[in-house]
Design a protein around this motif. Structure first.
Motif: not given
Length: 116
Positions: A10-37
């Motif tokens: 369960r921990s692995e599944k949650i960690a994987s889900k968090v990783q996927t969602l955070v990657a989407e958040i970084l890509q969508r919300d911080f695409s203009e940020d030169d370091l984060i993009s």
């Protein structure tokens, strides 16, 4: 009889889900940020009964500058994650630099020297 899900699994599944969602958040919300993009999330690890998730990242840029920027936006990312994650509790997240590629390059260089 329903088999109870293994806590580690369960921990692995949650960690994987968090990783996927955070990657989407970084890509969508911080695409203009030169370091984060240019950040890639390479893995996730859950600790403390799923209260904490370490997110491992790689970047071709200066890792310390990117780490500082990720630390600055962690609260915003976690807030957005809470809206997307279908759970009662949202784990704390911590970004950690993944130096696996650099270590692999060093090992390869050492092995190449040994061959010569």
């Amino acid at each position: 009889m329903i088999k109870k899900e293994n806590n580690s699994n369960r921990s692995e599944k949650i960690a994987s889900k968090v990783q996927t969602l955070v990657a989407e958040i970084l890509q969508r919300d911080f695409s203009e940020d030169d370091l984060i993009s240019r950040v890639s999330l390479s893995g996730a690890q859950s600790r403390g009964g799923m209260q904490f998730v370490k997110l491992f990242f790689y970047t071709p840029d200066d890792a310390s500058a990117v780490q500082k920027r990720l630390d600055e936006i962690t609260k915003m990312v976690r807030f957005t994650l809470a809206q997307k994650l279908n759970q009662k509790y949202v784990p704390e997240i911590k970004f950690m630099y993944d130096d696996t590629l650099e270590r692999a390059d060093r090992i390869e260089a050492i092995l190449n020297k040994l061959d010569k």
